[in-house]
Write a protein that holds these residues in place. Sequence first.
Motif, short mmCIF file in Angstrom:
data_model
loop_
_atom_site.label_atom_id
_atom_site.label_comp_id
_atom_site.label_asym_id
_atom_site.label_seq_id
_atom_site.Cartn_x
_atom_site.Cartn_y
_atom_site.Cartn_z
N GLY A 140 0.82 -1.20 0.00
CA GLY A 140 0.00 0.00 0.00
C GLY A 140 0.86 1.25 0.00
N ALA A 141 1.88 1.26 0.83
CA ALA A 141 2.76 2.43 0.93
C ALA A 141 3.47 2.67 -0.40
CB ALA A 141 3.77 2.23 2.05
N LEU A 142 4.00 1.61 -1.00
CA LEU A 142 4.73 1.75 -2.26
C LEU A 142 3.83 2.29 -3.37
CD1 LEU A 142 6.90 -1.49 -2.18
CD2 LEU A 142 7.71 0.88 -1.99
N VAL A 143 2.60 1.75 -3.45
CA VAL A 143 1.69 2.20 -4.50
C VAL A 143 1.28 3.66 -4.25
CG1 VAL A 143 -0.56 1.80 -5.60
CG2 VAL A 143 0.87 -0.14 -4.98
N ALA A 144 1.06 4.01 -2.98
CA ALA A 144 0.69 5.40 -2.66
C ALA A 144 1.85 6.34 -2.96
CB ALA A 144 0.29 5.50 -1.19
N ILE A 145 3.06 5.93 -2.62
CA ILE A 145 4.23 6.77 -2.88
C ILE A 145 4.43 6.94 -4.38
CG2 ILE A 145 6.77 6.82 -2.72
CD1 ILE A 145 6.42 5.56 0.11
N ALA A 146 4.09 5.88 -5.14
CA ALA A 146 4.19 5.98 -6.59
C ALA A 146 3.13 6.92 -7.17
CB ALA A 146 4.04 4.58 -7.21
N GLY A 147 2.19 7.38 -6.32
CA GLY A 147 1.22 8.38 -6.77
C GLY A 147 -0.19 7.86 -7.01
N TYR A 148 -0.48 6.65 -6.55
CA TYR A 148 -1.83 6.10 -6.75
C TYR A 148 -2.46 5.70 -5.42
CZ TYR A 148 0.23 5.54 -11.39
OH TYR A 148 0.86 5.73 -12.57
N PRO A 149 -2.83 6.66 -4.59
CA PRO A 149 -3.36 6.29 -3.27
C PRO A 149 -4.59 5.40 -3.33
CG PRO A 149 -3.49 8.67 -3.64
CD PRO A 149 -2.75 8.10 -4.78
N TRP A 150 -5.51 5.64 -4.29
CA TRP A 150 -6.72 4.80 -4.35
C TRP A 150 -6.38 3.37 -4.75
CZ3 TRP A 150 -10.63 6.42 -1.83
CH2 TRP A 150 -10.87 7.80 -1.70
N CYS B 287 -7.73 -16.95 1.35
CA CYS B 287 -7.47 -15.85 0.41
C CYS B 287 -8.31 -14.63 0.79
CB CYS B 287 -7.81 -16.27 -1.02
SG CYS B 287 -6.59 -17.32 -1.76
N VAL B 288 -9.61 -14.84 1.02
CA VAL B 288 -10.48 -13.72 1.36
C VAL B 288 -10.06 -13.10 2.68
CG1 VAL B 288 -12.85 -13.07 1.96
CG2 VAL B 288 -12.44 -14.63 0.07
N SER B 289 -9.79 -13.96 3.66
CA SER B 289 -9.44 -13.43 4.98
C SER B 289 -8.15 -12.62 4.92
CB SER B 289 -9.37 -14.60 5.97
OG SER B 289 -8.14 -14.69 6.59
N ASN B 290 -7.15 -13.12 4.22
CA ASN B 290 -5.88 -12.39 4.16
C ASN B 290 -5.97 -11.11 3.32
OD1 ASN B 290 -3.47 -13.73 5.61
ND2 ASN B 290 -4.64 -15.43 4.77
N ALA B 291 -6.93 -11.07 2.40
CA ALA B 291 -7.13 -9.82 1.66
C ALA B 291 -7.47 -8.69 2.63
CB ALA B 291 -8.25 -10.00 0.64
N PHE B 292 -8.30 -9.01 3.64
CA PHE B 292 -8.68 -7.98 4.60
C PHE B 292 -7.54 -7.66 5.56
CE2 PHE B 292 -13.08 -9.65 3.64
CZ PHE B 292 -13.33 -8.61 2.77
N THR B 293 -6.72 -8.64 5.88
CA THR B 293 -5.54 -8.36 6.71
C THR B 293 -4.63 -7.38 5.97
OG1 THR B 293 -5.67 -10.62 7.56
CG2 THR B 293 -3.65 -9.41 8.00
N GLY B 294 -4.42 -7.64 4.67
CA GLY B 294 -3.60 -6.75 3.86
C GLY B 294 -4.17 -5.34 3.82
N LEU B 295 -5.49 -5.26 3.62
CA LEU B 295 -6.16 -3.96 3.59
C LEU B 295 -5.97 -3.22 4.91
CD1 LEU B 295 -8.12 -2.02 2.13
CD2 LEU B 295 -10.00 -3.28 3.16
N SER B 296 -6.07 -3.97 6.00
CA SER B 296 -5.91 -3.39 7.33
C SER B 296 -4.51 -2.77 7.48
CB SER B 296 -6.14 -4.50 8.37
OG SER B 296 -6.04 -4.01 9.66
N GLY B 297 -3.49 -3.52 7.05
CA GLY B 297 -2.12 -3.02 7.13
C GLY B 297 -1.93 -1.76 6.29
N CYS B 298 -2.50 -1.80 5.10
CA CYS B 298 -2.40 -0.67 4.17
C CYS B 298 -2.97 0.60 4.81
CB CYS B 298 -3.13 -1.03 2.88
SG CYS B 298 -3.34 0.34 1.76
N LEU B 299 -4.16 0.49 5.42
CA LEU B 299 -4.80 1.65 6.02
C LEU B 299 -4.04 2.13 7.25
CD1 LEU B 299 -8.51 0.61 5.56
CD2 LEU B 299 -7.34 2.50 4.45
N MET B 300 -3.50 1.18 8.01
CA MET B 300 -2.72 1.54 9.20
C MET B 300 -1.51 2.39 8.81
SD MET B 300 -2.34 1.21 12.49
CE MET B 300 -2.66 -0.26 13.45
N ALA B 301 -0.79 1.95 7.76
CA ALA B 301 0.41 2.69 7.34
C ALA B 301 0.03 4.08 6.83
CB ALA B 301 1.14 1.90 6.25
N GLN B 302 -1.05 4.16 6.05
CA GLN B 302 -1.42 5.45 5.48
C GLN B 302 -1.94 6.40 6.55
OE1 GLN B 302 -3.32 5.68 1.77
NE2 GLN B 302 -2.40 3.81 1.00
#
Lengths: 313, 266
Positions: free
Chosen positions: A52-62, A194-209
């Motif tokens: 999430g951080a890398l993609v946001a830093i690259a200029g695509y926060p959404w 897969c579904v459960s870890n997608a939300f874990t990933g999303l959680s981490g992404c939002l925490m960092a941002q």
Amino acid sequence: MTLDKFLALGQTAMELGLVNALTVLSLFLSYSMLNVCDLSTDGCFTLGAAVGALVAIAGYPWLSLPAAMLAGMISGFVTATLQTRMGVQSLLAGIVVNTGLYSVNMALTGNKANLNMNKIPTIFTMVKNLLKDTPLAGQSALLVMLVTVALVVLFMCWFLKTKLGLAIRATGSNADMVRSSSINPTFTTTVGLCVSNAFTGLSGCLMAQQAKSFDINMGSGMVTVALASLLIGGVFFAKHRPIPLRAAGVVLGAILFRLVYGLALRLNMPAFMLKLVSSVIVVIAISGPYLRRQVPLMIRRWQAAREGRNADA
Amino acid sequence: MLELKNICKTFHAGTPDEKRALIDVTLTVEDGDFISIIGANGAGKSTLFNAICGSFMLDAGMIRLDGQNVTMIPEHQRARQIGRLFQDPMRGSAPDMSIEENLALAAGKGGWLSRVSAADRKAFRERLSLLGMGLEDRMRQPVGLLSGGQRQALTLLMATYQVPKVLLLDEHTAALDPGTAEKVLELTRSIVEDNHITCLMITHNMQSALDLGNRTLMMDRGKIIYDVTGEERGRLTIGDLTDKFRQLSGRALDNDRMLLGIDNKE
């Protein structure tokens, strides 16, 4: 403590609690429904944050949100494949993936343990700009989290009632029965993780941002913290209650955990105690019912021993 | 039609625990047959069912179900055509899910993302009411709250919801109290008859082995030692069966529950 301070504390607890709630909802799926204790959660949380951080830093926060979810999904797929197709025990599969993800995360960030997002637009700053002149401006972070968590809860409620969701729940409840309904438990376990870890990933992404920074250790102990929140949430709505209530209870558990933690910090508990506190909560919640069953037995033993002594005398 | 041709299975081959569980078993089950299977513990009755379901790979032989060679087809893929009930009433349903949700999985209708519709619910209700246990009014309750007999009846309904090509009953009433066992057995009889299901039933109750169905098999040490139908079967008594066992296996029938079955009759 003044009311102002208390409200500020409540708001922080809400925001952080809601970020954590996504990880807790993810464990709600893997731990409570699929009956798999997914120990790759820590690494997956950090993975989501890094991507999430890398993609946001690259200029695509959404774009960072779906990217982090996809990364989490891949991680979940690997964990599931190890335990369903390659004979690795479930707990070990999670630990192995968790360890491996540390290197993956470092490789992703280019061997940097920290990433700074102070000066780049994140989804939080973007929403803040959108709401600039409205009364909601001060609460933009809270709003983002509320909407995200609400969407995830709605998704869960819908998903767990579909045939696929039913099959995933049955896999956790009675795998024999799933097999005899001609559904492959390997498949349901894989989809569930897969579904459960997608939300874990999303959680981490939002925490960092939200924190505007990424740290390689930000996920460490996350599984225990989330499990503690999950078990607190389970106190509100027990196993036989309808799923929407249980999902809501889990979110409430995450917020309550953060609130109590925030209060404890105010009362001069050092911040490093967070993990011990969550460990103790998990132990109490899991072993409490077990110990309660032991108490009558211990009393009987004690009485028998005392009577025995009296008889001798 | 279910055909087993010369099937063999040995467990723990080459170790001191070696057990030849099925030895060259050949059996043809005609459509509509209701076969009862008796035999002492360890005779290979459940192993025979496991072989039909595909719980393990055969050492030798072939299984054909309705003309299709299923020998190499994995268990969960065969399951659609085979219904199975175990002695343990807890084994056939998911306790944390509601009756309705369990039935939805058994019905197996619709795509992965479909949900239980009002029409499904109506159909479940109708089927449940046939059990005569009032379960149709408890469809939203978790299955874990049901009694053993109710759960076994529900499992029977689930296993036959999509009419299977063959139904395997592995002492499915043995863990129930006598009254409930009788009721579940009666339900079994009516469901099997109404849907013309081909059925194999393992039982320790010699009386029901003779009362139910049209054919009886006796197994011993991995082999079918006695196979009886028609008039000869009609004349058999429990005493004849135990005599047959002694004569064919060269030892007395040493199973308590079977002997109790005799006591019940007298």
